[in-house]
Motif scaffolding. Structure first.
Motif, PDB file in Angstrom:
ATOM      1  N   MET A 177       0.838  -1.180   0.000  1.00 45.55           N
ATOM      2  CA  MET A 177       0.000   0.000   0.000  1.00 45.55           C
ATOM      3  C   MET A 177       0.885   1.246   0.000  1.00 45.55           C
ATOM      4  N   LEU A 178       0.509   2.196  -0.823  1.00 46.95           N
ATOM      5  CA  LEU A 178       1.202   3.482  -0.884  1.00 46.95           C
ATOM      6  C   LEU A 178       0.540   4.456   0.083  1.00 46.95           C
ATOM      7  N   THR A 179       1.320   5.377   0.594  1.00 46.66           N
ATOM      8  CA  THR A 179       0.799   6.420   1.473  1.00 46.66           C
ATOM      9  C   THR A 179       1.016   7.759   0.800  1.00 46.66           C
ATOM     10  N   LEU A 180      -0.061   8.542   0.723  1.00 47.72           N
ATOM     11  CA  LEU A 180       0.014   9.878   0.152  1.00 47.72           C
ATOM     12  C   LEU A 180      -0.242  10.890   1.259  1.00 47.72           C
ATOM     13  N   TYR A 181       0.827  11.576   1.668  1.00 50.38           N
ATOM     14  CA  TYR A 181       0.688  12.627   2.673  1.00 50.38           C
ATOM     15  C   TYR A 181       0.168  13.872   1.971  1.00 50.38           C
ATOM     16  N   THR A 182      -0.918  14.401   2.491  1.00 52.26           N
ATOM     17  CA  THR A 182      -1.648  15.449   1.813  1.00 52.26           C
ATOM     18  C   THR A 182      -2.272  16.400   2.838  1.00 52.26           C
ATOM     19  N   ARG A 183      -3.016  17.348   2.345  1.00 55.24           N
ATOM     20  CA  ARG A 183      -3.821  18.204   3.220  1.00 55.24           C
ATOM     21  C   ARG A 183      -5.044  18.643   2.430  1.00 55.24           C
ATOM     22  N   LYS A 184      -6.059  19.033   3.158  1.00 61.86           N
ATOM     23  CA  LYS A 184      -7.320  19.459   2.561  1.00 61.86           C
ATOM     24  C   LYS A 184      -7.104  20.708   1.700  1.00 61.86           C
ATOM     25  N   CYS A 238      -5.710  21.144  -1.206  1.00 68.21           N
ATOM     26  CA  CYS A 238      -4.373  21.260  -1.799  1.00 68.21           C
ATOM     27  C   CYS A 238      -4.442  20.782  -3.247  1.00 68.21           C
ATOM     28  N   PRO A 239      -4.429  21.706  -4.209  1.00 69.61           N
ATOM     29  CA  PRO A 239      -4.518  21.294  -5.614  1.00 69.61           C
ATOM     30  C   PRO A 239      -3.398  20.355  -6.055  1.00 69.61           C
ATOM     31  N   LEU A 240      -2.177  20.586  -5.586  1.00 65.94           N
ATOM     32  CA  LEU A 240      -1.079  19.683  -5.935  1.00 65.94           C
ATOM     33  C   LEU A 240      -1.335  18.277  -5.403  1.00 65.94           C
ATOM     34  N   CYS A 241      -1.903  18.199  -4.212  1.00 64.76           N
ATOM     35  CA  CYS A 241      -2.212  16.900  -3.605  1.00 64.76           C
ATOM     36  C   CYS A 241      -3.256  16.160  -4.435  1.00 64.76           C
ATOM     37  N   GLU A 242      -4.283  16.875  -4.854  1.00 69.78           N
ATOM     38  CA  GLU A 242      -5.343  16.272  -5.661  1.00 69.78           C
ATOM     39  C   GLU A 242      -4.797  15.809  -7.010  1.00 69.78           C
ATOM     40  N   GLU A 243      -3.944  16.614  -7.606  1.00 72.89           N
ATOM     41  CA  GLU A 243      -3.349  16.264  -8.893  1.00 72.89           C
ATOM     42  C   GLU A 243      -2.490  15.012  -8.779  1.00 72.89           C
ATOM     43  N   LEU A 244      -1.651  14.952  -7.758  1.00 67.13           N
ATOM     44  CA  LEU A 244      -0.795  13.777  -7.572  1.00 67.13           C
ATOM     45  C   LEU A 244      -1.643  12.540  -7.312  1.00 67.13           C
ATOM     46  N   ALA A 245      -2.670  12.672  -6.488  1.00 69.42           N
ATOM     47  CA  ALA A 245      -3.552  11.534  -6.194  1.00 69.42           C
ATOM     48  C   ALA A 245      -4.212  11.022  -7.470  1.00 69.42           C
ATOM     49  N   ASP A 259       5.220  20.923   3.148  1.00 69.35           N
ATOM     50  CA  ASP A 259       5.957  20.130   2.163  1.00 69.35           C
ATOM     51  C   ASP A 259       5.133  18.919   1.701  1.00 69.35           C
ATOM     52  N   VAL A 260       3.986  19.169   1.091  1.00 73.28           N
ATOM     53  CA  VAL A 260       3.104  18.120   0.586  1.00 73.28           C
ATOM     54  C   VAL A 260       2.739  18.446  -0.858  1.00 73.28           C
ATOM     55  N   PRO A 261       2.324  17.490  -1.616  1.00 69.12           N
ATOM     56  CA  PRO A 261       2.128  16.080  -1.312  1.00 69.12           C
ATOM     57  C   PRO A 261       3.436  15.293  -1.342  1.00 69.12           C
ATOM     58  N   LEU A 262       3.391  14.179  -0.630  1.00 63.25           N
ATOM     59  CA  LEU A 262       4.506  13.240  -0.605  1.00 63.25           C
ATOM     60  C   LEU A 262       3.939  11.839  -0.789  1.00 63.25           C
ATOM     61  N   LEU A 263       4.553  11.056  -1.650  1.00 63.76           N
ATOM     62  CA  LEU A 263       4.119   9.688  -1.890  1.00 63.76           C
ATOM     63  C   LEU A 263       5.188   8.740  -1.363  1.00 63.76           C
ATOM     64  N   GLU A 306      10.425   7.243   0.366  1.00 66.49           N
ATOM     65  CA  GLU A 306       9.783   8.306  -0.409  1.00 66.49           C
ATOM     66  C   GLU A 306       9.934   8.009  -1.896  1.00 66.49           C
ATOM     67  N   ILE A 307       8.817   8.082  -2.613  1.00 68.76           N
ATOM     68  CA  ILE A 307       8.827   7.868  -4.056  1.00 68.76           C
ATOM     69  C   ILE A 307       8.885   9.206  -4.780  1.00 68.76           C
ATOM     70  N   CYS A 308       8.062  10.155  -4.355  1.00 68.01           N
ATOM     71  CA  CYS A 308       8.106  11.476  -4.980  1.00 68.01           C
ATOM     72  C   CYS A 308       7.516  12.523  -4.045  1.00 68.01           C
ATOM     73  N   ARG A 309       7.836  13.770  -4.370  1.00 70.61           N
ATOM     74  CA  ARG A 309       7.462  14.911  -3.537  1.00 70.61           C
ATOM     75  C   ARG A 309       6.971  16.035  -4.443  1.00 70.61           C
ATOM     76  N   HIS A 310       5.839  16.609  -4.092  1.00 68.26           N
ATOM     77  CA  HIS A 310       5.233  17.772  -4.752  1.00 68.26           C
ATOM     78  C   HIS A 310       4.565  17.466  -6.082  1.00 68.26           C
ATOM     79  N   GLN A 311       5.176  16.663  -6.913  1.00 69.02           N
ATOM     80  CA  GLN A 311       4.546  16.265  -8.171  1.00 69.02           C
ATOM     81  C   GLN A 311       5.008  14.863  -8.507  1.00 69.02           C
ATOM     82  N   LEU A 312       4.242  14.203  -9.361  1.00 71.72           N
ATOM     83  CA  LEU A 312       4.583  12.839  -9.723  1.00 71.72           C
ATOM     84  C   LEU A 312       5.810  12.830 -10.624  1.00 71.72           C
TER      85      LEU A 312
END
Length: 78
Positions: free
Chosen positions: A1-8, A10-17, A49-53, A59-65
């Motif tokens: 399972m992957l973990t996506l650290y995000t916040r409400k 957050c357009p970057l978080c939604e895009e990465l998800a 410093d989100v999103p983080l996958l 850590e796989i990636c930070r801020h963008q895929l």
């Protein structure tokens, strides 16, 4: 399972998800979103410093895929 650290809200978080979900759609992988604002220790650790996958502690990636890195991860984690 992957973990996506995000916040409400957050357009970057939604895009990465969205991008990650599209790339894993035909696999058995799943993504668990974790709101850093809901956990004081995560909020302190990651701040804005989100999103983080992550895969576990890796850590796989930070801020963008980072597509090449993520595709390489998928290759080794089918």
């Amino acid at each position: 399972m992957l973990t996506l650290y995000t916040r409400k809200d957050c357009p970057l978080c939604e895009e990465l998800a969205d991008e990650v979900h599209a790339l894993i759609a035909e696999s058995e992988h799943s993504v668990e979103p974790v709101d850093v604002d809901a956990d004081p220790s995560l909020k302190e650790k990651y701040g804005w410093d989100v999103p983080l996958l992550f895969d576990g502690d890796t850590e796989i990636c930070r801020h963008q895929l980072d597509r090449p890195v993520f595709r390489e991860w998928l290759r080794f984690n089918p």
